[in-house]
Design a protein around this motif. Structure first.
Motif, PDB file in Angstrom:
ATOM      1  N   ILE A 102      20.975  20.090  47.814  1.00 27.86           N
ATOM      2  CA  ILE A 102      21.403  20.973  46.725  1.00 27.86           C
ATOM      3  C   ILE A 102      22.817  21.493  46.989  1.00 27.86           C
ATOM      4  O   ILE A 102      23.308  21.472  48.113  1.00 27.86           O
ATOM      5  CB  ILE A 102      20.460  22.179  46.534  1.00 27.86           C
ATOM      6  CG1 ILE A 102      20.445  23.065  47.800  1.00 27.86           C
ATOM      7  CG2 ILE A 102      19.062  21.726  46.145  1.00 27.86           C
ATOM      8  CD1 ILE A 102      19.825  24.433  47.574  1.00 27.86           C
ATOM      9  N   THR A 103      23.433  21.968  45.922  1.00 31.83           N
ATOM     10  CA  THR A 103      24.725  22.649  46.014  1.00 31.83           C
ATOM     11  C   THR A 103      24.487  24.095  46.416  1.00 31.83           C
ATOM     12  O   THR A 103      23.528  24.727  45.974  1.00 31.83           O
ATOM     13  CB  THR A 103      25.433  22.613  44.644  1.00 31.83           C
ATOM     14  OG1 THR A 103      25.557  21.259  44.228  1.00 31.83           O
ATOM     15  CG2 THR A 103      26.803  23.271  44.716  1.00 31.83           C
ATOM     16  N   PHE A 104      25.363  24.628  47.277  1.00 30.37           N
ATOM     17  CA  PHE A 104      25.243  26.039  47.662  1.00 30.37           C
ATOM     18  C   PHE A 104      26.635  26.649  47.636  1.00 30.37           C
ATOM     19  O   PHE A 104      27.440  26.452  48.532  1.00 30.37           O
ATOM     20  CB  PHE A 104      24.605  26.176  49.042  1.00 30.37           C
ATOM     21  CG  PHE A 104      23.977  27.524  49.271  1.00 30.37           C
ATOM     22  CD1 PHE A 104      22.832  27.904  48.591  1.00 30.37           C
ATOM     23  CD2 PHE A 104      24.540  28.416  50.173  1.00 30.37           C
ATOM     24  CE1 PHE A 104      22.252  29.155  48.799  1.00 30.37           C
ATOM     25  CE2 PHE A 104      23.970  29.660  50.386  1.00 30.37           C
ATOM     26  CZ  PHE A 104      22.824  30.024  49.700  1.00 30.37           C
ATOM     27  N   ARG A 105      26.911  27.375  46.559  1.00 30.15           N
ATOM     28  CA  ARG A 105      28.251  27.907  46.305  1.00 30.15           C
ATOM     29  C   ARG A 105      28.489  29.236  47.030  1.00 30.15           C
ATOM     30  O   ARG A 105      27.547  29.856  47.529  1.00 30.15           O
ATOM     31  CB  ARG A 105      28.430  28.113  44.800  1.00 30.15           C
ATOM     32  CG  ARG A 105      28.221  26.869  43.978  1.00 30.15           C
ATOM     33  CD  ARG A 105      28.412  27.148  42.504  1.00 30.15           C
ATOM     34  NE  ARG A 105      27.382  28.043  41.977  1.00 30.15           N
ATOM     35  CZ  ARG A 105      27.337  28.477  40.728  1.00 30.15           C
ATOM     36  NH1 ARG A 105      28.280  28.101  39.872  1.00 30.15           N
ATOM     37  NH2 ARG A 105      26.367  29.266  40.317  1.00 30.15           N
ATOM     38  N   PRO A 106      29.735  29.697  47.055  1.00 27.70           N
ATOM     39  CA  PRO A 106      29.984  31.064  47.527  1.00 27.70           C
ATOM     40  C   PRO A 106      29.303  32.063  46.587  1.00 27.70           C
ATOM     41  O   PRO A 106      29.043  31.755  45.420  1.00 27.70           O
ATOM     42  CB  PRO A 106      31.508  31.193  47.451  1.00 27.70           C
ATOM     43  CG  PRO A 106      32.024  29.802  47.382  1.00 27.70           C
ATOM     44  CD  PRO A 106      30.975  28.999  46.691  1.00 27.70           C
ATOM     45  N   ARG A 107      29.001  33.239  47.090  1.00 22.93           N
ATOM     46  CA  ARG A 107      28.466  34.302  46.241  1.00 22.93           C
ATOM     47  C   ARG A 107      29.376  34.468  45.024  1.00 22.93           C
ATOM     48  O   ARG A 107      30.598  34.520  45.151  1.00 22.93           O
ATOM     49  CB  ARG A 107      28.387  35.593  47.045  1.00 22.93           C
ATOM     50  CG  ARG A 107      28.167  36.843  46.246  1.00 22.93           C
ATOM     51  CD  ARG A 107      27.999  38.060  47.148  1.00 22.93           C
ATOM     52  NE  ARG A 107      26.608  38.203  47.544  1.00 22.93           N
ATOM     53  CZ  ARG A 107      25.692  38.793  46.795  1.00 22.93           C
ATOM     54  NH1 ARG A 107      26.010  39.271  45.603  1.00 22.93           N
ATOM     55  NH2 ARG A 107      24.454  38.915  47.210  1.00 22.93           N
ATOM     56  N   GLN A 108      28.769  34.599  43.832  1.00 27.46           N
ATOM     57  CA  GLN A 108      29.530  34.596  42.590  1.00 27.46           C
ATOM     58  C   GLN A 108      30.009  35.967  42.148  1.00 27.46           C
ATOM     59  O   GLN A 108      30.710  36.097  41.149  1.00 27.46           O
ATOM     60  CB  GLN A 108      28.692  33.964  41.476  1.00 27.46           C
ATOM     61  CG  GLN A 108      28.310  32.519  41.751  1.00 27.46           C
ATOM     62  CD  GLN A 108      29.520  31.622  41.897  1.00 27.46           C
ATOM     63  OE1 GLN A 108      30.231  31.365  40.915  1.00 27.46           O
ATOM     64  NE2 GLN A 108      29.787  31.147  43.105  1.00 27.46           N
TER      65      GLN A 108
END
Length: 252
Positions: free
Chosen positions: A199-205
């Protein structure tokens, strides 16, 4: 009709909660009218819960809940038990900080009949080297304490059958902080069919992370002792009956 309960804890997420709730509500709605999005406000100091109550008027399958602050693990366990008590067939957990993508849920739902637990594998994390380091250390500690190898034990992106989740919650102490990590290990040790999906795991938005490295290492001091105790419980209860023993890995 199968009932999916999407559950997530929220603490001081006023900057993220509107967008995150709308995106995941759409996922719940697409799986059927009986599905729900359950967001547990863990005693936020901001107006997260008030925003959730406002959103409920627009999002009919949203269930806002609130409880005194007890930490991420306590909120997770509260949410899991709520979903089970209200008749969920499947429980999916993610976090409310916007780091995960609802668009990647479909591949998990597609495999729900073949695996009791599907866990996201954060192969290309974008949330900082320190977090990646902590995850690698946790993986090693879990192996040393439980003697099972888990690709990504604490991922906040997991779909579980209700029957298996109910059983795998039994070794976890009330309000335990590393609830997801112990869940992952229990599924593996009790030989449930488990699949890891990238899965993709982005920086906190938006907003700030309530867990810093100092607190993580403070928690880690007691983790090994706790893990050894919990492993004893897991070993003692290996023979508990399964309600869905017919499920076979990969649909074979």
């Amino acid at each position: 009709m199968e009932k999916l309960y999407i559950v997530m804890p929220a603490y001081n997420e006023r900057d993220n909660i509107d967008r995150v709730a709308r995106e995941w509500h759409e996922v719940a709605a697409n799986t059927g009218e009986a599905s729900r999005l359950v967001i547990v406000d863990d005693g936020s100091k901001d107006d997260t819960y008030a925003k959730l109550l406002e959103l409920q008027a627009e999002l009919p399958q949203l269930v806002p809940l609130t409880k005194p602050n007890g930490g991420h693990g306590a909120a997770l366990l509260f949410a899991y038990r709520y979903a089970l008590e209200h008749g969920a067939d499947y429980v999916f957990q993610t976090d409310s900080d916007g780091q995960t993508l609802p668009s990647e849920f479909a591949q998990f739902w597609e495999h729900r009949k073949n695996y009791d637990c599907l866990i996201g594998h954060r192969r290309k994390r974008q949330d900082g080297l320190s977090r990646i380091f902590v995850t690698k250390v946790l993986k090693l500690v879990l192996f040393l304490c439980f003697r099972v190898w888990v690709d990504d034990a604490n991922t906040p992106y997991r779909l579980m059958s209700a029957d298996s989740l109910k059983r795998c919650l039994t070794p976890i102490p009330d309000n335990y902080f590393l609830a997801n990590a112990v869940l992952s290990v229990t599924y593996k040790k009790w030989n449930y069919p488990v699949k890891f999906i990238p899965i993709t795991f982005r920086p906190r938005q938006g907003g700030r992370n309530s867990i810093n490295l100092k607190r993580i290492f403070s928690i880690g001091k007691n983790a090994i002792r706790d893990f050894i105790m919990i492993n004893g419980i897991i070993e003692q209860n290996k023979t508990l009956p399964r309600e869905n023993a017919h499920r076979k890995q990969g649909g074979k």
